[in-house]
Structure formats: structure tokens, C-alpha cells
Design a protein around this motif. Structure first.
Motif, PDB file in Angstrom:
ATOM      1  N   THR A 221     -52.173   9.041   0.192  1.00 47.96           N
ATOM      2  CA  THR A 221     -50.990   8.227   0.477  1.00 47.96           C
ATOM      3  C   THR A 221     -51.358   6.956   1.218  1.00 47.96           C
ATOM      4  O   THR A 221     -50.849   5.873   0.913  1.00 47.96           O
ATOM      5  CB  THR A 221     -49.977   9.037   1.306  1.00 47.96           C
ATOM      6  OG1 THR A 221     -49.705  10.253   0.633  1.00 47.96           O
ATOM      7  CG2 THR A 221     -48.690   8.272   1.483  1.00 47.96           C
ATOM      8  N   ALA A 222     -52.258   7.064   2.186  1.00 48.39           N
ATOM      9  CA  ALA A 222     -52.608   5.905   3.006  1.00 48.39           C
ATOM     10  C   ALA A 222     -53.516   4.921   2.276  1.00 48.39           C
ATOM     11  O   ALA A 222     -53.388   3.713   2.451  1.00 48.39           O
ATOM     12  CB  ALA A 222     -53.281   6.374   4.292  1.00 48.39           C
ATOM     13  N   LEU A 223     -54.438   5.425   1.468  1.00 51.14           N
ATOM     14  CA  LEU A 223     -55.450   4.550   0.871  1.00 51.14           C
ATOM     15  C   LEU A 223     -55.264   4.302  -0.618  1.00 51.14           C
ATOM     16  O   LEU A 223     -55.912   3.420  -1.180  1.00 51.14           O
ATOM     17  CB  LEU A 223     -56.846   5.148   1.100  1.00 51.14           C
ATOM     18  CG  LEU A 223     -57.224   5.407   2.557  1.00 51.14           C
ATOM     19  CD1 LEU A 223     -58.590   6.057   2.620  1.00 51.14           C
ATOM     20  CD2 LEU A 223     -57.194   4.134   3.358  1.00 51.14           C
ATOM     21  N   GLY A 224     -54.392   5.072  -1.272  1.00 52.69           N
ATOM     22  CA  GLY A 224     -54.250   4.970  -2.722  1.00 52.69           C
ATOM     23  C   GLY A 224     -53.745   3.624  -3.213  1.00 52.69           C
ATOM     24  O   GLY A 224     -54.235   3.097  -4.210  1.00 52.69           O
ATOM     25  N   GLY A 225     -52.790   3.046  -2.515  1.00 49.10           N
ATOM     26  CA  GLY A 225     -52.244   1.757  -2.947  1.00 49.10           C
ATOM     27  C   GLY A 225     -53.270   0.636  -2.889  1.00 49.10           C
ATOM     28  O   GLY A 225     -53.378  -0.177  -3.816  1.00 49.10           O
ATOM     29  N   GLY A 226     -54.044   0.594  -1.818  1.00 44.34           N
ATOM     30  CA  GLY A 226     -55.098  -0.415  -1.699  1.00 44.34           C
ATOM     31  C   GLY A 226     -56.202  -0.209  -2.720  1.00 44.34           C
ATOM     32  O   GLY A 226     -56.787  -1.172  -3.225  1.00 44.34           O
ATOM     33  N   PHE A 227     -56.478   1.051  -3.038  1.00 46.39           N
ATOM     34  CA  PHE A 227     -57.492   1.360  -4.054  1.00 46.39           C
ATOM     35  C   PHE A 227     -57.065   0.825  -5.414  1.00 46.39           C
ATOM     36  O   PHE A 227     -57.851   0.172  -6.110  1.00 46.39           O
ATOM     37  CB  PHE A 227     -57.715   2.875  -4.109  1.00 46.39           C
ATOM     38  CG  PHE A 227     -58.709   3.305  -5.136  1.00 46.39           C
ATOM     39  CD1 PHE A 227     -60.062   3.115  -4.931  1.00 46.39           C
ATOM     40  CD2 PHE A 227     -58.291   3.907  -6.309  1.00 46.39           C
ATOM     41  CE1 PHE A 227     -60.982   3.517  -5.882  1.00 46.39           C
ATOM     42  CE2 PHE A 227     -59.197   4.302  -7.263  1.00 46.39           C
ATOM     43  CZ  PHE A 227     -60.557   4.110  -7.051  1.00 46.39           C
TER      44      PHE A 227
ATOM     45  N   LEU B 140     -57.484  -6.077  -9.112  1.00 48.17           N
ATOM     46  CA  LEU B 140     -58.039  -7.397  -8.801  1.00 48.17           C
ATOM     47  C   LEU B 140     -59.520  -7.507  -9.130  1.00 48.17           C
ATOM     48  O   LEU B 140     -60.089  -8.592  -9.050  1.00 48.17           O
ATOM     49  CB  LEU B 140     -57.814  -7.720  -7.317  1.00 48.17           C
ATOM     50  CG  LEU B 140     -56.365  -7.912  -6.897  1.00 48.17           C
ATOM     51  CD1 LEU B 140     -56.285  -8.138  -5.395  1.00 48.17           C
ATOM     52  CD2 LEU B 140     -55.740  -9.076  -7.650  1.00 48.17           C
ATOM     53  N   GLY B 141     -60.163  -6.404  -9.474  1.00 52.06           N
ATOM     54  CA  GLY B 141     -61.577  -6.431  -9.835  1.00 52.06           C
ATOM     55  C   GLY B 141     -62.510  -6.458  -8.637  1.00 52.06           C
ATOM     56  O   GLY B 141     -63.643  -6.908  -8.762  1.00 52.06           O
ATOM     57  N   ILE B 142     -62.064  -5.990  -7.494  1.00 52.59           N
ATOM     58  CA  ILE B 142     -62.904  -5.940  -6.300  1.00 52.59           C
ATOM     59  C   ILE B 142     -63.750  -4.677  -6.382  1.00 52.59           C
ATOM     60  O   ILE B 142     -63.227  -3.567  -6.344  1.00 52.59           O
ATOM     61  CB  ILE B 142     -62.056  -5.954  -5.015  1.00 52.59           C
ATOM     62  CG1 ILE B 142     -61.246  -7.235  -4.941  1.00 52.59           C
ATOM     63  CG2 ILE B 142     -62.926  -5.776  -3.784  1.00 52.59           C
ATOM     64  CD1 ILE B 142     -60.237  -7.258  -3.807  1.00 52.59           C
ATOM     65  N   ASN B 143     -65.070  -4.869  -6.530  1.00 54.45           N
ATOM     66  CA  ASN B 143     -65.982  -3.728  -6.648  1.00 54.45           C
ATOM     67  C   ASN B 143     -67.034  -3.787  -5.566  1.00 54.45           C
ATOM     68  O   ASN B 143     -67.685  -4.817  -5.412  1.00 54.45           O
ATOM     69  CB  ASN B 143     -66.673  -3.715  -8.014  1.00 54.45           C
ATOM     70  CG  ASN B 143     -65.743  -3.317  -9.120  1.00 54.45           C
ATOM     71  OD1 ASN B 143     -64.894  -2.476  -8.931  1.00 54.45           O
ATOM     72  ND2 ASN B 143     -65.909  -3.949 -10.274  1.00 54.45           N
ATOM     73  N   PRO B 144     -67.258  -2.749  -4.827  1.00 54.56           N
ATOM     74  CA  PRO B 144     -66.474  -1.524  -4.724  1.00 54.56           C
ATOM     75  C   PRO B 144     -65.184  -1.789  -3.965  1.00 54.56           C
ATOM     76  O   PRO B 144     -65.099  -2.747  -3.193  1.00 54.56           O
ATOM     77  CB  PRO B 144     -67.392  -0.581  -3.949  1.00 54.56           C
ATOM     78  CG  PRO B 144     -68.245  -1.464  -3.124  1.00 54.56           C
ATOM     79  CD  PRO B 144     -68.416  -2.724  -3.926  1.00 54.56           C
ATOM     80  N   PRO B 145     -64.176  -0.962  -4.160  1.00 59.00           N
ATOM     81  CA  PRO B 145     -62.909  -1.142  -3.430  1.00 59.00           C
ATOM     82  C   PRO B 145     -63.123  -1.094  -1.918  1.00 59.00           C
ATOM     83  O   PRO B 145     -64.074  -0.484  -1.425  1.00 59.00           O
ATOM     84  CB  PRO B 145     -62.053   0.038  -3.893  1.00 59.00           C
ATOM     85  CG  PRO B 145     -62.613   0.403  -5.224  1.00 59.00           C
ATOM     86  CD  PRO B 145     -64.081   0.136  -5.127  1.00 59.00           C
ATOM     87  N   ASN B 146     -62.237  -1.727  -1.187  1.00 59.30           N
ATOM     88  CA  ASN B 146     -62.371  -1.836   0.266  1.00 59.30           C
ATOM     89  C   ASN B 146     -62.429  -0.482   0.964  1.00 59.30           C
ATOM     90  O   ASN B 146     -63.050  -0.357   2.015  1.00 59.30           O
ATOM     91  CB  ASN B 146     -61.221  -2.667   0.852  1.00 59.30           C
ATOM     92  CG  ASN B 146     -61.365  -4.132   0.524  1.00 59.30           C
ATOM     93  OD1 ASN B 146     -62.468  -4.626   0.325  1.00 59.30           O
ATOM     94  ND2 ASN B 146     -60.248  -4.823   0.443  1.00 59.30           N
ATOM     95  N   MET B 147     -61.781   0.524   0.423  1.00 64.76           N
ATOM     96  CA  MET B 147     -61.798   1.837   1.074  1.00 64.76           C
ATOM     97  C   MET B 147     -63.199   2.438   1.075  1.00 64.76           C
ATOM     98  O   MET B 147     -63.500   3.292   1.904  1.00 64.76           O
ATOM     99  CB  MET B 147     -60.801   2.793   0.428  1.00 64.76           C
ATOM    100  CG  MET B 147     -61.130   3.213  -0.985  1.00 64.76           C
ATOM    101  SD  MET B 147     -59.890   4.298  -1.709  1.00 64.76           S
ATOM    102  CE  MET B 147     -60.414   5.860  -1.062  1.00 64.76           C
ATOM    103  N   PHE B 148     -64.083   1.993   0.182  1.00 62.88           N
ATOM    104  CA  PHE B 148     -65.464   2.465   0.177  1.00 62.88           C
ATOM    105  C   PHE B 148     -66.389   1.541   0.967  1.00 62.88           C
ATOM    106  O   PHE B 148     -67.502   1.922   1.296  1.00 62.88           O
ATOM    107  CB  PHE B 148     -65.976   2.606  -1.255  1.00 62.88           C
ATOM    108  CG  PHE B 148     -65.212   3.618  -2.055  1.00 62.88           C
ATOM    109  CD1 PHE B 148     -65.115   4.934  -1.628  1.00 62.88           C
ATOM    110  CD2 PHE B 148     -64.581   3.255  -3.229  1.00 62.88           C
ATOM    111  CE1 PHE B 148     -64.412   5.864  -2.352  1.00 62.88           C
ATOM    112  CE2 PHE B 148     -63.883   4.187  -3.970  1.00 62.88           C
ATOM    113  CZ  PHE B 148     -63.792   5.492  -3.532  1.00 62.88           C
TER     114      PHE B 148
END
Length: 107
Positions: free
Chosen positions: A45-51, A57-65
Motif C-alpha cells: 500500500t505504501a510503496l506500490g503507487g510509487g513503484f 516513467l521508465g525510471i530504472n531501478p524504481p526509487n523503492m529499490f
């Protein structure tokens, strides 16, 4: 503007992470999940939306990682919510505390 815009964003990012982790963990507790289920639901719930945003947006790796701070905050608050619900349930099961239903059973 003399204020630091980055600190302002980080503050609200952390507040949002905490709010969504708590809401996911509360849902997990209401569905009688164990501690692992509550943590996973709080994290998703907390990190899924940002993922999803980072993937679109093509940000690799996603910020949560890239930064584990939000994951640690989400886990901590999910555990706190689980502990709160568990102790609240045990508190109301004590014979010294009468719930609304128990009071009406005597009448």
C-alpha cells in the motif's frame, strides 16, 4: 525562495508513506492476517503507487529499490499497527473489561 524545497518534499513523502502503511496494515488486521500479511499489505500500500509511477516513467531501478528508507518506515509502522490491534484485542478479552455486548447479556 530561501527555503529548502528538497526537505519539504522529503517530509511530505515520509508522511504519505506512514499514512498509507498504516491504512494497509489496518486493513490487514481487520482481515485477521498474521504479522507477515500485515507487513506485506502495509508495504504494498505504501510503496506500490510509487513503484507503478516509476515503471510508467521508465525510471530504472524504481526509487523503492534505490532507497530503502521508505520500506523500513512502512515495515515499522505496519508492525506497530499489528501490535496495537493485537494488544487491544487481548485487552478486551480480559474478564475485568466488559464490552457493550457483555453488559447487555446480563440484562
Amino acid at each position: 525562495m530561501n527555503g529548502n524545497y528538497l526537505e519539504f518534499n522529503v517530509f511530505f513523502d515520509i508522511i504519505g508513506t506512514i499514512a498509507f502503511a498504516i491504512s494497509g496494515a489496518i486493513l490487514g488486521c481487520k482481515k485477521n492476517m498474521d504479522i507477515l500479511g500485515v507487513i506485506v499489505l502495509g508495504l504494498v500500500t505504501a510503496l506500490g503507487g510509487g513503484f507503478v509511477r516509476d515503471l510508467v516513467l521508465g525510471i530504472n531501478p524504481p526509487n523503492m529499490f534505490q532507497n530503502s528508507t521508505n520500506a523500513l518506515i512502512s515495515t515499522a509502522f505496519a508492525v506497530l499497527v499489528f501490535i496495537f490491534f493485537f494488544t487491544k484485542e487481548k485487552f478486551f478479552q480480559l474478564s475485568l473489561v466488559k464490552t457493550h455486548e457483555q453488559i447487555h447479556d446480563y440484562n
